[in-house]
Design an enzyme around this catalytic site. Structure first.
Site, PDB file in Angstrom:
ATOM      1  N   HIS A   5       0.802  -1.231   0.000  1.00  0.00           N
ATOM      2  CA  HIS A   5       0.000   0.000   0.000  1.00  0.00           C
ATOM      3  C   HIS A   5       0.837   1.284   0.000  1.00  0.00           C
ATOM      4  O   HIS A   5       0.564   2.223   0.746  1.00  0.00           O
ATOM      5  CB  HIS A   5      -0.935   0.006   1.219  1.00  0.00           C
ATOM      6  CG  HIS A   5      -1.995  -1.054   1.168  1.00  0.00           C
ATOM      7  ND1 HIS A   5      -2.464  -1.590   0.004  1.00  0.00           N
ATOM      8  CD2 HIS A   5      -2.692  -1.674   2.165  1.00  0.00           C
ATOM      9  CE1 HIS A   5      -3.398  -2.494   0.279  1.00  0.00           C
ATOM     10  NE2 HIS A   5      -3.557  -2.577   1.569  1.00  0.00           N
ATOM     11  N   HIS A  12      -9.723   1.938   0.542  1.00  0.00           N
ATOM     12  CA  HIS A  12      -9.593   0.852   1.511  1.00  0.00           C
ATOM     13  C   HIS A  12     -10.676   0.914   2.598  1.00  0.00           C
ATOM     14  O   HIS A  12     -10.408   0.642   3.776  1.00  0.00           O
ATOM     15  CB  HIS A  12      -8.196   0.895   2.121  1.00  0.00           C
ATOM     16  CG  HIS A  12      -7.669  -0.429   2.561  1.00  0.00           C
ATOM     17  ND1 HIS A  12      -8.108  -1.051   3.710  1.00  0.00           N
ATOM     18  CD2 HIS A  12      -6.769  -1.252   2.004  1.00  0.00           C
ATOM     19  CE1 HIS A  12      -7.464  -2.197   3.848  1.00  0.00           C
ATOM     20  NE2 HIS A  12      -6.640  -2.349   2.820  1.00  0.00           N
ATOM     21  N   GLU A  29     -11.534  -3.873  -2.633  1.00  0.00           N
ATOM     22  CA  GLU A  29     -10.588  -2.889  -3.181  1.00  0.00           C
ATOM     23  C   GLU A  29     -10.418  -3.140  -4.673  1.00  0.00           C
ATOM     24  O   GLU A  29      -9.793  -4.116  -5.068  1.00  0.00           O
ATOM     25  CB  GLU A  29      -9.238  -3.037  -2.486  1.00  0.00           C
ATOM     26  CG  GLU A  29      -9.282  -3.013  -0.978  1.00  0.00           C
ATOM     27  CD  GLU A  29      -8.050  -3.679  -0.355  1.00  0.00           C
ATOM     28  OE1 GLU A  29      -6.928  -3.438  -0.819  1.00  0.00           O
ATOM     29  OE2 GLU A  29      -8.229  -4.462   0.596  1.00  0.00           O
TER      30      GLU A  29
HETATM   31  C1  GLA Z   1      -4.957  -5.200   2.460  1.00  0.00           C
HETATM   32  C2  GLA Z   1      -4.164  -6.423   2.425  1.00  0.00           C
HETATM   33  C3  GLA Z   1      -4.245  -7.117   3.727  1.00  0.00           C
HETATM   34  C4  GLA Z   1      -3.924  -6.204   4.868  1.00  0.00           C
HETATM   35  C5  GLA Z   1      -4.850  -5.024   4.820  1.00  0.00           C
HETATM   36  C6  GLA Z   1      -4.532  -4.010   5.885  1.00  0.00           C
HETATM   37  O1  GLA Z   1      -6.196  -5.278   1.992  1.00  0.00           O
HETATM   38  O2  GLA Z   1      -4.492  -7.286   1.364  1.00  0.00           O
HETATM   39  O3  GLA Z   1      -3.359  -8.212   3.714  1.00  0.00           O
HETATM   40  O4  GLA Z   1      -2.610  -5.777   4.790  1.00  0.00           O
HETATM   41  O5  GLA Z   1      -4.766  -4.397   3.596  1.00  0.00           O
HETATM   42  O6  GLA Z   1      -4.513  -4.541   7.141  1.00  0.00           O
END
Ligand code: GLA
Length: 367
Positions: free
Chosen positions: A123, A195, A332
């Site tokens: 991210h 997110h 997402e």
């Molecule tokens: C994303 C990832 C997860 C985790 C979340 C945040 O969606 O795919 O593995 O890292 O973000 O906690």
């Protein structure tokens, strides 16, 4: 966080509030604002320029009772200090999702990104777009918040100055429309997403395992233990990953399956059945008790369904209730993780002169 309330309709299209004129460092709290959008049905969406974050989505159930279906906090300090930074509601980038070992090669040059998820990049790195203050303005008559951020050449290891604009619109059809745009002065990977953690029964009301999910995808990108794709597509047919027909999330969660084990449940990327670039229905989500129904439309080729497997009760949200294991879930829309190292997949590389442009819509109703 200064709350800019009642961004209701007005006949003239006014720029109602201006946040910082320069994207500011995180510690500059004074430039952090929250905007409230409301449509003619009384649906409310709140957005802050800290991380371009959706802080509330308040929608009616089948009896007309309103509840906030997005996990998050009442204060910006909540977002800044959250243990393990769950990215509640924010825009993630420059590359949403993982890049293996934080490395990729582009036009013969190897780049090294910040690693923040074991040996991998997640991210956007240590100071991704969820942790910066965006410039913001709001347009009253069109129910929009327009956010922009200039990510500098070299930030988190990425090449190129990337000029980003994200526009959130709340429509009278109870849609949250998110339009993303970016340009660059050097070739760079870009993969932006939102997110938000949804719980259609209301945030803080318990598990999402009774929600009924449909994902319009025949394949996933299976992963290794670090949740990095192994580069192949796996058909969902006959596996717990088949959501082509609406299915209760909890139904197959306890099945013996190596992918479920690696993800601690669902934390995978589904490759959508669609034509490249078309706006199409990616997923639907239904919560039977409240009757709330959400449709996700996107131009993106894939979607990450993350089932809230890292929530562990340590974070307390807006209503002071703990967010426990699987109490919220993300849908997402994006390109598949680690695409820069998988040239066989749709490219995430943006080049100077080109514009990154993509739209995703979350539409709410009841059944
Ligand atoms: C994303 C990832 C997860 C985790 C979340 C945040 O969606 O795919 O593995 O890292 O973000 O906690």
């Amino acid at each position: 966080m200064k709350r800019v309330t009642k961004l209701l309709f007005s006949s003239a299209c006014l720029i109602l509030a201006l946040a910082s004129s320069q994207a500011a460092a995180v510690k500059d709290f004074s430039s952090i604002k929250e905007y409230t959008l409301m449509n003619k049905n009384g649906m409310i969406v709140r957005i802050t320029n800290y991380g371009a974050t959706v802080t509330a989505i308040i929608v009616p159930d089948k009896n007309g009772e309103f509840a906030d279906v997005a996990l998050g906090y009442n204060t910006v300090e909540g977002y800044i200090n959250a243990i393990d930074r769950p990215y509640f509601g924010s825009i993630v980038g420059r590359y949403g999702n993982r890049i293996a070992k934080g490395k990729f090669t582009l036009d013969g040059e190897e780049y090294e990104l910040a690693t923040n998820n074991g040996e991998n990049h997640l991210h956007g790195g240590k100071m991704g777009f969820d942790k910066v203050v965006w410039d913001a303005k709001a347009c009253g008559c069109c129910n929009k918040v327009i956010l922009s951020y200039l990510a500098r050449d070299g930030e988190e290891g990425y090449p190129g100055n990337l000029d980003i604009e994200v526009v959130y619109t709340l429509t009278d059809d109870n849609e949250i429309k998110i339009e993303y745009k970016a340009t660059t002065d050097k070739a760079t990977p870009v993969n932006l997403t939102n997110h938000t953690y949804f719980n259609l029964a209301g945030e803080g009301s318990g598990t999402i395992n009774n929600h009924v999910l449909m994902i319009n995808a025949s394949n996933t990108t299976p992963v290794d233990e670090g949740l990095i794709p192994i580069g192949e597509l796996a058909p969902v047919k006959g596996t717990p990953f088949d959501f082509r027909k609406p299915k209760k999330i909890g139904k197959d969660l306890d099945k013996k399956d190596q992918q479920l084990k690696f993800g601690l449940g669902y934390d995978h990327n589904w490759v959508l059945d669609k034509k490249a670039g078309e706006m199409s229905l990616a997923a639907t989500l239904y919560e039977p008790t409240s009757g709330r129904f959400m449709e996700v439309f996107t131009m993106e080729p894939a979607i990450q369904f993350y089932g809230g497997n890292f929530l562990d009760g340590r974070l307390k949200g807006k209503s002071d209730r703990a967010y426990n294991f699987r109490d919220g879930m993300c849908l997402e829309t994006q390109h598949s993780p680690d695409s820069p190292n998988n040239p066989q997949w749709p490219s995430t590389i943006l080049r100077p002169g080109d514009t990154y442009e993509t739209t995703t819509i979350y539409k709410f109703s009841t059944k």
